[in-house]
Scaffold this motif. Structure first.
Motif, PDB file in Angstrom:
ATOM      1  N   THR A  58      -5.611  -1.555   2.195  1.00  0.00           N
ATOM      2  CA  THR A  58      -5.975  -0.955   3.485  1.00  0.00           C
ATOM      3  C   THR A  58      -6.997  -1.836   4.192  1.00  0.00           C
ATOM      4  OG1 THR A  58      -5.612   1.214   2.515  1.00  0.00           O
ATOM      5  CG2 THR A  58      -6.846   1.144   4.562  1.00  0.00           C
ATOM      6  N   HIS A  59      -7.983  -2.284   3.424  1.00  0.00           N
ATOM      7  CA  HIS A  59      -9.010  -3.164   3.992  1.00  0.00           C
ATOM      8  C   HIS A  59      -8.381  -4.463   4.494  1.00  0.00           C
ATOM      9  CE1 HIS A  59     -12.220  -6.270   3.746  1.00  0.00           C
ATOM     10  NE2 HIS A  59     -12.855  -5.342   4.428  1.00  0.00           N
ATOM     11  N   TYR A  69     -12.553   2.787   7.429  1.00  0.00           N
ATOM     12  CA  TYR A  69     -12.196   2.422   6.055  1.00  0.00           C
ATOM     13  C   TYR A  69     -13.320   2.786   5.085  1.00  0.00           C
ATOM     14  CZ  TYR A  69     -11.901  -0.581   1.975  1.00  0.00           C
ATOM     15  OH  TYR A  69     -11.914  -1.046   0.688  1.00  0.00           O
ATOM     16  N   CYS A 105      -7.058   0.908  -1.599  1.00  0.00           N
ATOM     17  CA  CYS A 105      -8.216   0.594  -0.748  1.00  0.00           C
ATOM     18  C   CYS A 105      -8.227  -0.892  -0.384  1.00  0.00           C
ATOM     19  CB  CYS A 105      -9.529   0.947  -1.454  1.00  0.00           C
ATOM     20  SG  CYS A 105      -9.901   2.696  -1.383  1.00  0.00           S
ATOM     21  N   ALA A 107       0.839  -1.208   0.000  1.00  0.00           N
ATOM     22  CA  ALA A 107       0.000   0.000   0.000  1.00  0.00           C
ATOM     23  C   ALA A 107       0.871   1.253   0.000  1.00  0.00           C
ATOM     24  CB  ALA A 107      -0.913  -0.004   1.219  1.00  0.00           C
ATOM     25  N   THR A 165      -7.631   8.598   7.080  1.00  0.00           N
ATOM     26  CA  THR A 165      -7.042   8.322   5.764  1.00  0.00           C
ATOM     27  C   THR A 165      -6.596   6.861   5.698  1.00  0.00           C
ATOM     28  OG1 THR A 165      -4.822   8.807   6.523  1.00  0.00           O
ATOM     29  CG2 THR A 165      -6.094  10.672   5.666  1.00  0.00           C
ATOM     30  N   CYS A 166      -6.303   6.408   4.498  1.00  0.00           N
ATOM     31  CA  CYS A 166      -5.756   5.056   4.341  1.00  0.00           C
ATOM     32  C   CYS A 166      -4.476   4.902   5.162  1.00  0.00           C
ATOM     33  CB  CYS A 166      -5.438   4.784   2.873  1.00  0.00           C
ATOM     34  SG  CYS A 166      -6.899   4.642   1.844  1.00  0.00           S
ATOM     35  N   LYS A 207     -13.179   5.220   1.902  1.00  0.00           N
ATOM     36  CA  LYS A 207     -13.442   4.644   0.576  1.00  0.00           C
ATOM     37  C   LYS A 207     -14.582   5.399  -0.117  1.00  0.00           C
ATOM     38  CE  LYS A 207     -14.621   0.170  -1.470  1.00  0.00           C
ATOM     39  NZ  LYS A 207     -16.081   0.075  -1.480  1.00  0.00           N
ATOM     40  N   ILE A 237      -5.789   9.778   1.298  1.00  0.00           N
ATOM     41  CA  ILE A 237      -4.965   8.575   1.303  1.00  0.00           C
ATOM     42  C   ILE A 237      -3.716   8.750   2.160  1.00  0.00           C
ATOM     43  CG2 ILE A 237      -3.516   7.113  -0.166  1.00  0.00           C
ATOM     44  CD1 ILE A 237      -5.596   7.390  -2.352  1.00  0.00           C
TER      45      ILE A 237
END
Lengths: 153, 787
Positions: B56-57, B78, B53, B23, B537-538, B82, B517
């Protein structure tokens, strides 16, 4: 991605106006490049970049306009997107090669698959570059073409 | 292997590390695309966002797997991020699209299409960044559009209510200034009109008039803020090109009073300041001022000739430098050059009153470097090497940084130099002109932060810490080079490239996407705000998952050994028995025992090499006093009650690049947890120690000893009673292995040492002896001498 040695290896040619051996004129003829991508941002980045690097560059975001242009004149190098509204990049490539077999084509695409790459090389593409790419990467491709075609001393 | 088992935890931890790295690399690519390094199209933006995304998830998912679904709130965070990203990609107005009026407190960068650049900028600069900017509110593009329809009265009611709430926050009614600016996904924030109103009703009326005059097709928004009084007002163009000047900022200043409006136009000073710290004035064009006027603060003008005076400029060089610093901070927040409006108040402080796009059309700017540009040569090169963390060029005086450096100790615009690219430096980045770190990579958290702030940075640059404090240097991150002095040619070239790309639509979208992000808001794992609810943010989510995953590993309960399998006993002359469990590539061979040569886990092998060194092992029996035995007895029974199987269970979990070593020597309880790979940003060593078979004072002295040694080894260490905790992160593999060898030696050396620590002097003596045995240079002069 670089092609393996293609079956139809490029035939060296003497570009118009270029003498063989050392260039007697103080200014060597500039390598000409046509850029076709329906995303204007790509044209906006590539055209000034190649101009700054000493090339003669024209950029089009409409495939029809680019097609009309290649019918008018020959380019040393064509850089084209693969997936565009209105005209498939492979079809454009086919027309360029039919009009001017010694024009080398570099394909740029955001949807790179092994299949599209293989198909491109089968149609005589010189190089295949996946987006996003670094400017230096595409410059390397053009320089390789110049070297193989004898466009540079 | 099931959830909760050490093996499961470790494998899941590795997955989190892998997702984090991928990421951060994806984010780095997006950042570099924004910096012009890559040619990209809209399809790339979609695929890049989708990938970041997904990763991150995945991080959030794996963390919850490790932590028994403790952090489900991370999924909510998240989804919020998103949704915002998808909305930007769809060209939408964001999550608040239906709101007609928004106070600054609710406005973030992501709402720029909805509220316009003026309101988003003031809200973020003032409320999020702590710069001097007034409170206010925005009438959104939705509100402005609906003013033309049947909901007109309802919208005006909301505007008046919003202003009433603003008055309540400000402590009473006051005149307001209104700024109409272009909004919408393609709106670059151009200021279209301004107005002043002295009451809520008048302001609502002015909003209605601005709405009536607008082009029905174009999205517009209004920013309302208090009309600020002061001595001077003006603008600052953060990037003003002039072929005859180094990269400059242009400040325009005019008096706010003492002149009829018609005359004020003539009373305008122009001053070009250097973009490089300390922002020296490069050129001034002061207005001709009348004889009877005074400078801000009442300073009289000095006569020159005739009835007019040039006197001094309105802004002093010092004020200009302050303004320039504010301008660069705003520019970093916005992600490109901008036009700031400002007011200098009666107390000499600046207020930012507006933010607009820079005049980006610079057709006269040469694409090519000026022929006479004097680029630095090999003689000017001080350092080169390392990797680009953030491209660009920055210049300023060198200032050394570490995790404890206070922001106030860092001059704005200076070039920070640090041993490691630690995330704790994040809070200093907004103040820096450039950053150098000897250890770190472009995929580290701090690298992302430097890109967020567009602070040029080189990580992994050997010798950076040798630069002397205060030396003026120029950092060219693109070339990974540091030059002596201020290389104006490089600064100019970099500034021009920024200005060219900044206004293309794809770049505007990418910049908006990155705001959701890359900013890292959660920097302090000890803070109460280090929680899923604060992940915006991510990057926040990824960092949170990483930190909590490390915590889960540290808390591995090996006493039950659930699902671990039978440990192999260390077949060496060790000070104590040790069982080793292979959790993935940690051991070679098989059988009930394992020799040092069969340990393939890099961190465990290093620890054992230290542990087995004969010279650091202390053979003499401990001198026990009666107090020790009595204290030990109480602790013995407590320990036996608490964990009957725990005492004496020395166990190491080993993977190729990981080791978790739990030692229960007597009643000491130590944990060493280490990741050592070829990625410095993943490498970390944690050390925790508690307990001891001795009275309180002696245990405390032992803790002091450990603390002293850990600090000497570069750990961030702390002690509470006889609990010592130390962390070292971001170090290269060789150094990490060396530290682990020393920790192994320390474990052998300090075995039951506390009973010998009869006095404070003993602490210093044993620390010194241990360091000598390990061949380490003596401690800092501050350490007490042993008798």
């Amino acid at each position: 991605m670089n092609p393996d040695t293609p079956d139809d290896s490029p035939v060296p040619h003497a570009p118009e106006g270029a003498a063989s051996g050392p260039d007697p004129s103080p200014r060597r003829r500039r390598t000409s490049i046509l850029i076709l991508d329906d995303e204007p941002i790509v044209c906006k980045r590539l055209k000034p970049f190649f101009q700054k690097a000493g090339y003669e560059a024209e950029a089009y975001s409409q495939p029809a306009e680019a097609l009309a242009r290649v019918e008018q004149r020959r380019f040393d190098v064509v850089i084209t997107d693969l997936k565009m509204q209105g005209l498939d990049g492979l079809a454009f490539l086919g027309k360029v090669k039919a009009l001017s077999p010694d024009t080398d084509v570099i394909v740029i695409t955001g949807f790179a698959t092994l299949e599209t790459a293989r198909e491109s090389f089968r149609k005589g593409v010189f190089d295949f570059v996946a987006k996003p790419f670094k400017l230096t990467k595409i410059l390397e491709g053009v320089r390789r073409i110049e070297k193989e075609r004898g466009l540079v001393p | 292997m099931g959830p909760g088992s050490a093996r499961f935890l470790f494998r899941t931890f590795k997955r989190i590390l892998a997702a984090n790295t991928a990421a951060l690399e994806g984010m780095a690519r997006m950042d570099r695309a924004l910096g012009g390094e890559y040619v990209f199209d809209a399809a790339y933006l979609e695929s890049a966002v989708r990938e970041v995304c997904r990763l991150t998830h995945l991080s959030a998912y794996h963390l919850n797997g490790m932590a028994d679904e403790t952090w489900v709130g991370l999924y909510d965070a998240y989804l919020t991020v998103k949704d915002a990203l998808e909305d930007i990609l769809a060209g939408g107005m964001g999550l608040y699209a239906s709101r007609r009026v928004l106070p600054f407190a609710e406005i973030g960068w992501e709402m720029e299409p909805l509220v316009g650049l003026a309101a988003a900028g003031l809200a973020v600069l003032g409320r999020r960044m702590g710069l001097p900017a007034p409170d206010g509110l925005a009438v959104t593009a939705t509100g402005m559009a609906e003013l033309a329809g049947e909901d007109r009265e309802a919208v005006l009611g909301e505007v008046e209510a919003g202003i009433a709430a603003l008055y309540a926050r400000l402590g009473g009614p006051r005149p307001l200034e209104l700024t109409l600016s272009a909004a919408g996904a393609d709106g670059a924030g151009k200021v279209l009109a301004t107005a002043v109103a002295d009451s809520a009703e008048a302001a609502a009326q002015a909003v209605a008039e601005l709405a009536r005059d607008r082009d029905a097709e174009a999205a517009v928004a209004v920013c309302l803020r208090p009309l600020l009084a002061g001595t001077l007002a003006g603008t600052l163009q953060t990037l003003a090109h002039d072929p005859n000047l180094p990269p400059a900022m242009l400040a325009v200043a005019r008096p706010m009073a003492d002149a009829a409006p018609a005359d004020r136009a003539a009373l305008v000073d122009r001053c070009w300041f250097s973009r490089a710290a300390p922002h020296a004035p490069l050129r001034t064009r002061p207005a001709v001022k009348p004889l009877d006027s005074a400078l801000p603060g009442g300073r009289p003008l000095f006569p020159s000739r005739g009835r007019s005076l040039r006197g001094s400029g309105y802004l002093t060089p010092r004020q200009g430098a302050t303004l320039a610093e504010l301008g660069l901070a705003a520019e970093r927040a916005l992600g490109g050059p901008c036009l700031l409006s400002w007011v200098l108040d009666g107390d000499g402080g600046f207020w930012l009153t507006g933010l607009g796009p820079a005049e980006t059309a610079y057709p006269e700017w040469a694409d090519e470097p000026e022929a006479d540009d004097d680029f630095p040569g090999p003689d000017d090169l001080l350092l080169s090497g390392g990797q680009i963390a953030c491209g660009g060029v920055g210049a300023g005086p060198v200032v050394r940084l570490d995790d404890d450096t206070a922001p106030a100790a860092v001059p704005l615009g200076s070039v920070g130099v640090a041993r490691t690219a630690s995330p704790a430096l994040s809070r200093l980045v907004p103040r820096l002109g450039a950053l150098l770190a000897e250890v770190g990579t472009p995929a580290s958290h701090l690298a992302t932060v430097t890109r967020e702030h567009r602070t040029p940075a080189i990580f992994g640059l050997k010798g950076a810490m040798d630069l002397a404090d205060g030396t003026m240097v120029t950092v060219d991150a693109e070339q990974t080079a540091v030059y002596r002095g201020v290389a104006e040619s490089l600064l100019r070239q970099a500034a021009m490239q920024d200005a060219r790309l900044g206004s293309e639509p794809e770049y505007l979208v990418l910049r908006r996407l990155l705001r959701h992000i890359r900013p890292l808001n959660l920097v302090d794992p000890e803070a109460a705000t280090f929680a899923p609810a604060h992940c915006r943010t991510c990057h926040d989510i990824l960092h949170f998952a990483h930190e909590k995953a490390v915590e889960s590993l540290l808390a591995i309960d090996v006493s039950g050994r659930g699902g671990l399998g039978t440990p192999r006993r260390l077949r060496e002359e060790s000070p104590f028995a040790l069982g080793v469990v292979d959790v993935g590539g940690g051991l070679a061979g098989d059988g009930d025992t394992v020799a040092l040569g069969e340990v393939t886990s890099l961190p465990l092998k290093a620890f054992l090499e230290g542990l087995l060194r004969p010279e650091t092992r202390r053979q003499e029996p401990a001198r026990l006093g009666l107090g020790d035995i009595m204290a030990g007895l109480g602790r013995t029974s407590r320990a036996l009650e608490a964990a009957p199987r725990a005492a004496g269970a020395n166990l190491a979990l080993a993977a190729a690049d990981y080791a978790n070593i739990t030692l229960r020597l007597g009643y000491h309880f130590s944990v060493v947890d280490a990741v050592v790979s070829d990625r410095p940003e993943h490498n970390a060593i944690y050390f925790r120690f508690a307990g001891g078979f001795a009275d309180g004072d002696r245990r405390a002295r032992r803790a002091d000893l450990l603390l002293a040694v850990l600090e000497r080894l570069g750990f961030r260490a702390s002690r509470q009673s006889d609990l010592v905790v130390g962390k070292r992160k971001l170090l290269e593999a060789d150094e990490a292995l060396n530290v682990l060898r020393l920790l192994g030696a320390l474990a052998a050396y300090t075995r039951q040492l506390d009973v010998e620590l009869a006095s404070e002097d003993d602490v210093a003596r044993f620390v010194r002896r241990f360091l000598e045995l390990c061949g380490l240079p003596p401690q800092d002069a501050a350490a007490p001498e042993a008798p």
